[in-house]
Design a protein around this motif. Structure first.
Motif, PDB file in Angstrom:
ATOM      1  N   LEU A 206       0.819  -1.214   0.000  1.00 52.47           N
ATOM      2  CA  LEU A 206       0.000   0.000   0.000  1.00 52.47           C
ATOM      3  C   LEU A 206       0.850   1.259   0.000  1.00 52.47           C
ATOM      4  CD1 LEU A 206      -3.018  -0.410   2.410  1.00 52.47           C
ATOM      5  CD2 LEU A 206      -2.900  -0.663  -0.051  1.00 52.47           C
TER       6      LEU A 206
ATOM      7  N   LEU B 222     -15.031  -7.466  12.140  1.00 53.65           N
ATOM      8  CA  LEU B 222     -13.652  -7.971  12.053  1.00 53.65           C
ATOM      9  C   LEU B 222     -13.136  -8.525  13.379  1.00 53.65           C
ATOM     10  CD1 LEU B 222     -11.947  -5.287   9.781  1.00 53.65           C
ATOM     11  CD2 LEU B 222     -12.812  -7.536   9.158  1.00 53.65           C
TER      12      LEU B 222
ATOM     13  N   LEU C 152      -5.431  -5.157   8.089  1.00 56.50           N
ATOM     14  CA  LEU C 152      -5.980  -4.104   7.224  1.00 56.50           C
ATOM     15  C   LEU C 152      -5.735  -2.680   7.738  1.00 56.50           C
ATOM     16  CD1 LEU C 152      -9.331  -5.729   6.042  1.00 56.50           C
ATOM     17  CD2 LEU C 152      -7.166  -5.515   4.805  1.00 56.50           C
ATOM     18  N   PRO C 153      -5.952  -2.404   9.036  1.00 53.60           N
ATOM     19  CA  PRO C 153      -5.788  -1.019   9.477  1.00 53.60           C
ATOM     20  C   PRO C 153      -4.349  -0.504   9.421  1.00 53.60           C
ATOM     21  CG  PRO C 153      -7.121  -2.248  11.026  1.00 53.60           C
ATOM     22  CD  PRO C 153      -6.494  -3.240  10.109  1.00 53.60           C
TER      23      PRO C 153
ATOM     24  N   GLY D 183      -2.573  -0.027   6.847  1.00 55.08           N
ATOM     25  CA  GLY D 183      -2.736   0.987   5.815  1.00 55.08           C
ATOM     26  C   GLY D 183      -1.470   1.728   5.444  1.00 55.08           C
ATOM     27  N   VAL D 184      -1.600   3.029   5.261  1.00 51.28           N
ATOM     28  CA  VAL D 184      -0.482   3.850   4.833  1.00 51.28           C
ATOM     29  C   VAL D 184       0.075   4.577   6.045  1.00 51.28           C
ATOM     30  CG1 VAL D 184       0.252   5.723   3.347  1.00 51.28           C
ATOM     31  CG2 VAL D 184      -1.518   4.158   2.576  1.00 51.28           C
TER      32      VAL D 184
END
Lengths: 298, 315
Positions: A93, A138, A147-148, A150-151
């Motif tokens: 990501l 979740l 997933l969290p 992220g960036v």
């Protein structure tokens, strides 16, 4: 340059400095050593000897016991899985976004940069994020941990700066040949950026391996918890060894020798530390570079 | 951010129409989509939950349908003795960190810089950096082992030489020193990196001319090395002040126990306890929002102040 007239005072200062750093290094290392020794002795030796420099009766009993409990063994596998998947996800990501936004011609680039930078200063906070993850369904899934990620904005800034200083000629000639940006990124930019990916791969791996708070929030199922959280339950919450095997089996396997909590905790600490120690030489090399790069460009 | 508009269009100086430019960058947008979806989904969307700070949360109604109650939670917050105590703890611990923990890497970098033997210096650095990479859970495991009242090696040695054992872990008076001390142990070494980088950027000629002028090592440190670190010190100070109400959750949450709660309970541990453990989502969202807004104000305030004093800020 220091060879110019080094006085007596300077020599004494140099010697004192060396003594100071030797003492400091000892202070830093000694607690680790003590924990290692605790994990390698039996309860008799542990309670009788005030300081254990070296075990008189070296025994792997604490480790044997830990690894005979299914929950502990499983938690290691879970940690490896989360670390591997999360690292790939974070790298994927962040590098993609960093590459896209490293192109100054991209329309709307400033707006997109602001969208990212905002997340550095403000977030919903613990409770809103927690409730949102629950709403998404979740809870008790590894996605809640992966997933969290992220960036990460700091990593993003450093990666963007790195992509910016890559020579443009290769990318341009590939584009002349009809390759699109995605192809250029994977075929040309990624191979040129191996040190960058190594650096941030290590960043993400260490963070994920050590991560205990998101699992504490989101993984309530005891059989799905990663090592860092199991370790926390042992040493902080003092919830004994994980998934205790029943008395009879324990007696059969380990004799009548009793397990002691300090030894098991110490062994668990060592198990959680070893992977980090193994990659420490690379960590030190790349992390220092990453920090420098961040401080220069950021 | 200064931007140059680079015009790729060969039709000299004529900007390509906006839409055409967007279309020609379509693959770059495609690359950025997963990242932005993730940021929107996990950072921006949860912001809607902040409205809980002004609502009475009812599980059956969910966040949207729960009734508004205005500033009720904030009024409770600022009149609750327990929150004010927590706020006080947080600020005191943060200030304590600025006094005791913050200068440690600066001092350490200065001393490391004076080491002449490169191999020795590298070895020391490797040892000092290590704890940075371990989590506070691991550190807590080590600290409990070493400082335990009955079995810890420190107390064993004290007992051995005839001194009374000291309660390090369940003792309100020892808790904050424990926090500062263990923070130094974990992060002071790693913290030197940024200062050593600043020192590495110093022109060696400065030192040489200082030596010719007869400046000794102390004077060189005072007049060359320390001023060169000033910028890094100021930036880190701003960032630290901007985190004033954080006070180090990971560390405190793993080292605190019921006996030390009175002096160690900070905003984040309070939010966790009341929010996650007791389910008071609305009230703790208000606490979190209060903290976040206050931190932002402090950050920008400190940045402003630094600029007033003629330094370069970071924004």
């Amino acid at each position: 340059m220091g060879r110019l007239a080094r006085g007596r005072g300077e020599t004494i200062f140099d010697a004192a400095l060396v003594v100071f750093f030797v003492a400091l290094s000892f202070l830093m290392i000694f607690p680790f050593w003590t924990v290692l020794m605790t994990s390698l002795v039996n309860i008799g030796e542990f309670t009788r000897r005030p300081v254990i420099w070296w075990p008189r009766d070296l025994t792997p009993l604490s480790y044997q016991y830990l690894f005979s409990t299914p929950r502990f063994v499983r938690s290691i596998g879970i940690s490896v899985y989360i670390t591997a998947l999360g690292t790939l996800w974070g790298l994927f990501l962040t590098s993609q976004v960093a590459y896209a936004l490293s192109k100054k011609t991209l329309p709307g680039r400033n707006f997109l940069l602001i969208v990212l930078t905002f997340t550095m200063f403000f977030s919903g906070g613990l409770i809103p994020v927690y409730l949102w993850i629950r709403t998404l369904g979740l809870m008790n899934t590894y996605w809640a941990l992966i997933l969290p990620i992220g960036v990460n904005v700091w990593n993003f800034i450093v990666m963007k700066a790195f992509f910016n200083q890559l020579p443009q000629s290769l990318e341009e000639s590939a584009k002349m040949d009809g390759a699109n940006d995605i192809v250029v990124f994977w075929r040309i930019v990624v191979p040129l950026s191996k040190p960058l990916f190594a650096t941030f791969g290590l960043f993400y791996s260490v963070a994920l391996w050590n991560s205990w708070f998101p699992p504490l929030l989101y993984i309530t199922d005891r059989d799905r918890q990663p090592l860092a959280l199991v370790l926390r339950q042992m040493v902080v919450s003092q919830i004994g060894p994980p998934g205790e095997i029943d008395q009879a089996r324990r007696a059969a396997r380990f004799g009548t020798m009793d397990m002691f909590l300090e030894g098991l905790n110490a062994a668990a600490v060592i198990v959680a530390t070893i992977p980090i120690l193994c990659i420490y030489p690379w960590l030190q090399k790349y992390f220092a570079k990453g920090v420098m790069l961040g401080s220069v460009k950021g | 951010m200064a931007e140059e508009q680079v015009v790729l269009d060969p039709g000299v100086g004529r900007r390509p129409p906006r839409l055409k430019s967007v279309w020609s960058h379509r693959y770059l947008y495609l690359m950025a989509i997963p990242g932005f979806v993730s940021v929107i989904l996990f950072v921006y969307v949860p912001l809607y939950g902040l409205q809980l700070a002004f609502k009475r949360f009812r599980l059956i109604d969910g966040i949207w349908a729960s009734p508004w109650i205005g500033l009720h939670h904030f009024r409770i917050l600022l009149s609750s003795a327990s929150f004010l105590q927590v706020l006080r703890n947080t600020i005191e611990i943060s200030i304590g960190r600025l006094i005791f923990t913050f200068p440690a890497p600066i001092l350490l970098a200065l001393l490391l810089n004076e080491l002449r033997n490169r191999t020795f210096k590298r070895t020391v650095q490797s040892i000092l950096y290590l704890p940075h990479f371990l989590s506070w859970v691991i550190m807590a495991g080590i600290i409990f082992n070493v400082l335990s009242l009955r079995t810890g090696v420190v107390n064993n040695v004290l007992a051995e030489i005839g001194l009374p054992r000291i309660m390090f872990l369940g003792n309100p008076r020892a808790f904050r020193p424990l926090i500062y001390g263990s923070a130094i142990w974990k992060s002071a070494g790693w913290g030197t990196i940024i200062y050593l980088a600043a020192i590495a950027g110093i022109d060696p000629q400065l030192y040489e001319s200082a030596i010719i002028d007869g400046a000794n090592r102390l004077r060189r440190a005072l007049h060359i090395t320390i001023p060169s670190m000033a910028y890094a010190i100021v930036i880190l100070l701003i960032l630290n002040i901007g985190n004033m109400l954080d006070a180090g959750f990971d560390q405190i949450f793993n080292l605190i126990n019921p006996a030390t709660q009175s002096v160690g309970d900070i905003i984040d541990t309070y939010v966790y306890r009341l929010g996650i453990a007791e389910g008071r989502y609305d009230f703790t969202t208000a606490v979190g929002l209060f903290k976040n807004v206050f931190n932002c104000l402090l950050l920008f305030g400190a940045n402003r102040l630094v600029k007033v004093f003629g330094h370069e800020g970071f924004i």
